[in-house]
Design a protein around this motif. Structure first.
Motif, short mmCIF file in Angstrom:
data_model
loop_
_atom_site.label_atom_id
_atom_site.label_comp_id
_atom_site.label_asym_id
_atom_site.label_seq_id
_atom_site.Cartn_x
_atom_site.Cartn_y
_atom_site.Cartn_z
N ASP A 82 0.81 -1.24 0.00
CA ASP A 82 0.00 0.00 0.00
C ASP A 82 0.84 1.27 0.00
O ASP A 82 0.29 2.36 0.13
CB ASP A 82 -1.02 -0.02 1.15
N MET A 83 2.16 1.12 -0.15
CA MET A 83 3.02 2.31 -0.19
C MET A 83 2.90 3.01 -1.54
O MET A 83 2.47 2.43 -2.53
CB MET A 83 4.47 1.91 0.08
N TYR A 132 9.66 7.16 -1.23
CA TYR A 132 8.74 6.23 -0.59
C TYR A 132 7.83 6.94 0.42
O TYR A 132 8.32 7.60 1.34
CB TYR A 132 9.53 5.12 0.12
N ARG A 183 -0.81 6.97 3.62
CA ARG A 183 -1.33 8.32 3.84
C ARG A 183 -0.54 9.40 3.13
O ARG A 183 -0.87 10.59 3.23
CB ARG A 183 -1.30 8.64 5.33
N GLU A 241 2.72 10.07 3.81
CA GLU A 241 3.80 10.59 4.65
C GLU A 241 5.12 9.94 4.22
O GLU A 241 5.15 8.74 3.92
CB GLU A 241 3.53 10.26 6.13
N THR A 283 8.32 7.98 4.35
CA THR A 283 8.82 6.94 5.26
C THR A 283 10.34 6.77 5.16
O THR A 283 10.95 6.21 6.07
CB THR A 283 8.19 5.57 4.93
N HIS A 284 10.92 7.19 4.05
CA HIS A 284 12.36 7.03 3.84
C HIS A 284 12.90 8.38 3.39
O HIS A 284 12.46 8.89 2.37
CB HIS A 284 12.64 5.95 2.78
N LYS A 285 13.89 8.89 4.11
CA LYS A 285 14.37 10.24 3.84
C LYS A 285 15.32 10.30 2.65
O LYS A 285 15.62 11.38 2.14
CB LYS A 285 15.14 10.76 5.07
N PHE A 286 15.84 9.14 2.22
CA PHE A 286 16.91 9.22 1.23
C PHE A 286 16.42 9.53 -0.18
O PHE A 286 15.26 9.33 -0.51
CB PHE A 286 17.77 7.95 1.26
#
Lengths: 401, 401
Positions: free
Chosen positions: B308-309, B360, B364, B366, B368-371
């Motif tokens: 669901d990402m 990513y 919702r 938001e 999830t992975h900053k890179f």
């Protein structure tokens, strides 16, 4: 906060009912009477959504039925023994390759091989199933299978891993993975539970495993890392910084069991303070609760897409670890941690309507996958946790009477 | 809703600035001047958090620099050509095994091999890098490498896949995976862009690919499935029900390009109505917006934990597909879909402060992975999308003047 010691009876009651529901769910829905073995991919209500037979879970279900039969009075029934033996027949007939002694990772419904993995884990679960079946039946064949598989696994790990089929490439450097010594400790416990006389055979290996596990404690005891160098140094990059809190906590209760058997207080402290408590502190989500699947020790984003999900098994392992640590020490902080995980789990994972737990939540604790069984979730972590916690709670309550 | 045709200038301006930021980010942070090649694992601000060189992304970055140099006036610079050639040297020196002609999946910083994969994809990206570098430099070596790799790939796909190293097990049945014919269509387009005279060599293969792709349309055109049987039937289980909407949409714009070249209206309709529009409808999250990564055609939970990402690349492919479909048909519904994806992307994925996109998001939306770069994200899907959309928007605006 309410004194958690007053809640022991409540914990026991809920856990016992939950174990009964889980056993009933898998007995009712997972047995493949036509082809043998177990359907693993079961939807919320138990319907089969995929017929693939994932061997880790076939073997673990055999182990679990046999262990329940062997250890829990109310499950010492003909039905439970038959369930274990029927699964055992399928595992014995289809899981192991006759040519190499390695096991397959997945099979068709009929038992034809689909995939293999270049690791030792399918083989470990095969061993566990066989060994526990021997305890339940006394059948020598199962014992022979288990002991022979142990020799093979020890050879791959300690002497020559070429039989695993991994190609060695020029950039590969040796890595010590926490999973390997942990798994071996679990197998030694299994075989010596089956036959205490075997303990002497594995003394040296157990010592080696304890040293290996210890290498994963880094940064003055403030982290347990999943992967380190063979001489116990940190590895560079994402793999080197990887923490899997649920896994380190599981290692913690394995170590705690050994500490208890040996009366080793130093090992007890390492298990509780570092493997269990530190990993719990670093892995528990301060915002939404629940244990993260993966954490990067330096606060980078883990590269695993599912890092911030909350997985059922990590919560099962933490329940076991906290209750065992409390049992051994009487430290109520540990029981309070158990209560925290218990409350999170029983308000998020449990499906009282159909039985068993959902396996996967997003960071906020919302269910993302409706199924009860899937390629990596079967009848193992949850019932093992419930069985062990039920026993510990019974003992704690008796002790206080 | 505002008429999206009034927004063409706004789209163009934002996309052009975004492409400049992305190019600047990777030129600034990813070049390994010491060992050659590119750092792939770049944090939010461009810092290197892991030195592993993932070859899909090494080769794709070479392709992207060369393509920008070849196709976009403002990037026809000595710096861009040098960036492409330097990366090309590293790829040429380290990516391909000399013994089998297969390519590695990952390398150490110095270029030593770490992993291989038993598929054709590393090899496809190697071919793309070499072919586009030949276009940029005229150097015959690159052309030879590309053409020779194409023969090897076609042999693995069409004649004998034993060179890929996959063990055949008794339960395995042949599967037609959408990725394979899609990738081959992409390679044919690449080689004929390099040299139109090559087209005749690949006519028959192109026809085969179109038939293969077509087999993935199931249930009266209401789904595009990732995996089917070689004779175009549905497969049982989770793998058989799997839809990857972003992937089907990407296939859609590949087909649309071919339909345009051939003047094939039937193929145009299949591309737009089925691959693009149907997959978009089934994949778009009605609750939070964004395109799901995976969907089960029967509404079971996909077994992939990350189903669901919202992944950046699926949104890039959809932007290309919708704008191309609008360009070909003038149907404003398609431009409205483009606007929907554009608005979602520019309010969720873009990092204007540091440049490039996050990759990513959770369901919702938001982060999830900053890179900006990781094992599967580099300098490819985003800049390819921005480059193609920039060109299409310029043409659309010119057409209207």
């Amino acid at each position: 906060m309410e004194d958690p010691e007053h809640r022991l009876g409540e914990f026991l009651e809920k856990i016992r009912a939950d174990l009964d529901r889980s056993v009933c769910f898998w007995l009712t829905h997972s047995h493949d009477v036509q082809c043998g073995g177990f359907f693993i991919c079961l939807g919320e209500d138990g319907h089969v959504y995929d017929e693939t037979k994932y061997t880790w879970l076939e073997a673990r279900q055999v182990w679990m039925y046999a262990r329940l039969y062997n250890e829990v009075d109310r499950f010492k029934t003909a039905e439970m023994l038959e369930a274990a033996e029927n699964g055992g027949k399928f595992v014995l007939a289809h899981m192991k390759r006759q040519d190499t002694g390695k096991c397959y990772l997945s099979l068709t419904r009929q038992g034809l091989p689909l995939k293999t993995q270049r690791t030792i884990f399918s083989e470990c679960f095969y061993l566990m199933a066989m060994s526990e079946l021997h305890r339940a039946t006394g059948d020598a064949q199962y014992r022979e299978e288990a002991v022979a598989m142990m020799s093979r696994i020890l050879c791959w790990v300690l002497e020559d891993d070429s039989g695993l089929g991994r190609e060695k490439l020029a950039g590969n450097t040796p890595v010590s993975s926490l999973a390997v010594p942990m798994m071996l400790l679990c197998l030694i416990d299994q075989l010596t539970t089956m036959d205490p006389a075997l303990a002497a055979n594995y003394d040296e290996t157990e010592q080696w495993c304890l040293e290996e596990v210890n290498k994963h404690v880094q940064r003055n005891g403030t982290v347990v890392l999943e992967n380190v160098t063979p001489d116990g140094k940190e590895l560079p990059g994402s793999a080197g910084r990887l923490m899997t809190p649920g896994h380190a906590i599981e290692a913690g209760w394995f170590l705690l069991q050994i500490a208890k058997t040996k009366g080793d207080k130093t090992l007890q402290t390492l298990a509780i303070d570092t493997f269990i408590t530190t990993s719990f502190s670093r892995g528990w989500d301060p915002e939404f609760g629940g244990l993260f699947y993966f954490v990067d020790a330096d606060g980078e984003s883990p590269v695993q897409l599912e890092w911030d999900m909350k997985l059922w098994w990590a919560h099962n392992e933490t329940m076991i670890a906290m209750l065992m640590a409390y049992t051994e020490t009487g430290d109520t902080k540990l029981l309070a941690n158990f209560a925290t995980v218990f409350d999170y789990s029983y308000s998020h994972f449990v499906d009282t309507a159909h039985g068993d737990w959902y396996g996967y939540l997003n960071r906020r604790g919302e269910i993302t996958h409706k199924f009860k069984g899937g390629p990596w979730k079967g009848f193992f972590h949850l019932p093992r946790c419930l069985m062990m916690c039920e026993k510990m709670l019974e003992d704690l309550i008796k002790r206080k009477q």
